[in-house]
Design a protein around this motif. Structure first.
Motif: not given
Length: 393
Positions: A152-167, A301-309
């Motif tokens: 909906s925004s085109g943002i690429l979320n930091p799943v590695e950070e999220i995964a680390g905190a979850t684990q 730019d740091r959060w732009l995904s290569p999927i949709i802008v």
């Protein structure tokens, strides 16, 4: 390999600049010209190949995981994942920064599952330290749901950070990778991911009709009896496929055939790295061209995904989204309306059977559309830029 773009004018089709359905190869369409019997051994072999080839894409973790295709759109798969893997007394931390995280929370309302919502709005990703604090303060949370790419925004979320905190907190991670899997790396073992979902009509460039759940085998086994739904029960679908090789209910046979051919093209292009590189180059060419016209992106730019802008709509009073949409469609490009809650916007997708040459034509079409509309400046309202600056600080 350079993927030859579908020449839209010759086939009478516009390019779909959306996050799926998207523009598919002509040979993918041709794969749907044969009818298949859903109980026939040939189609069972196709289903088996589909599951095995998707598991091969996750690499070394494949032996610990299994793939369960689910009829319907991506949202069906998200609901199937939540309803099957979150027990009825579980609680989910939903990480939202757009429509799809919020839709997951709404799904949990329907399912009667407890949840905590971290809503970051339209501009910002959830970060690992935020997840860690919430989990530390609420031991009732059993699962964390992350959106890999929030389209909906085109943002690429930091799943590695999220995964680390979850684990680190000893909780289970679920990922909606609907618009990312196939173009962006996703290693469920490294992420300690219990399950993730994606769809046929996204980065693998198939057509709509089914999605798939890839989950740890022990999670699937333990999901028996959890589901609220007959049709969306991941365990029941898996058990039937393991026993008979068949889907429990009528499968989307033509979509499966198209998807298997799309997988062939995906492999021939060079797999996830090559597909992601093409999409990233599409994005970079298109974003630079649109910025040269005066448009501004919603995200840094740091959060732009290569999927949709996502782009802000111009402040010029002559600009209307509908007028711009019609002018772009008349030139062979279907763009996507915005889904932001604060400002007017539109979106341009970077995925599908397109390359940099097509993206340059997109920019040319946007330039001509502004001229047709007598829009002298593509700059957004000052308030939109101020809001972006304030929230990104």
């Amino acid at each position: 390999m350079t993927v030859p773009p579908l020449p839209a004018p010759e086939f009478g089709e516009p390019y779909l600049l959306t996050p799926g359905p998207l523009t598919t190869a002509y040979s993918v369409k041709q794969a749907m010209l044969r009818d298949w019997g859903s109980w026939d051994d040939d189609f069972r072999a196709m289903t088996r190949a589909l599951r095995n080839r998707l598991l091969a894409m996750i690499g070394d973790g494949a032996p610990d995981y299994d793939c369960v295709p689910i009829q319907g759109s991506g949202s069906y798969c998200v609901e199937a994942m939540l309803g099957s893997f979150v027990p009825r007394d579980g609680k989910v931390l939903v990480l939202a920064n757009g429509a799809y995280g919020l839709r997951a929370a709404q799904t949990l309302d329907y399912l009667g599952r407890a949840y905590e919502l971290l809503n970051k709005g339209d501009y910002l990703p959830p970060r690992g330290d935020e997840v860690a604090r919430i989990l530390a303060n609420d031991p009732a949370i059993t699962h964390v749901l992350a959106i890999h790419c929030e389209t909906s925004s085109g943002i690429l979320n930091p799943v590695e950070e999220i995964a680390g905190a979850t684990q680190n907190a000893g909780r289970k991670l679920l990922i909606d990778s609907m618009s990312a899997f196939g173009a962006l790396p996703l290693d469920p073992v490294a992420l300690n991911c219990a399950a993730f979902v994606s769809s046929a009509n996204k980065c693998i460039e198939g057509v709509p009709g089914f999605g798939f759940v890839i989950a740890r085998k022990d999670e699937i086994a333990n999901a028996k009896g959890n589901s609220h739904s007959l049709a969306l029960d991941v365990h029941a679908q898996w058990a039937t496929m393991e026993k008979t090789g068949q889907w429990r209910f009528t499968p989307p046979t033509h979509t499966v055939a198209a998807f298997l051919h799309a997988l062939d093209l995906h492999e021939a292009e060079g797999g996830v790295p090559a597909r992601g590189a093409r999409y990233t180059h599409n994005r970079d060419v298109m974003v630079q061209g649109m910025r040269d016209l005066g448009f501004e992106t919603l995200l840094a730019d740091r959060w732009l995904s290569p999927i949709i802008v996502t782009f802000f709509c111009p402040a010029d009073p002559n600009f209307t989204f509908q007028g711009f949409y019609d002018a772009m469609k008349g030139r062979g490009f279907i763009i996507y309306p915005g889904k932001l809650t604060v400002v007017d916007s539109f979106r341009i997708g970077c995925i599908g059977q397109m390359d940099e040459h097509v993206m340059r034509r997109v920019v040319d079409a946007a330039r001509e559309a502004l001229q047709d509309m007598n829009v002298s400046s593509a700059a957004p309202p000052a308030a939109a830029l101020e809001e972006r600056k304030k929230l990104a600080a």
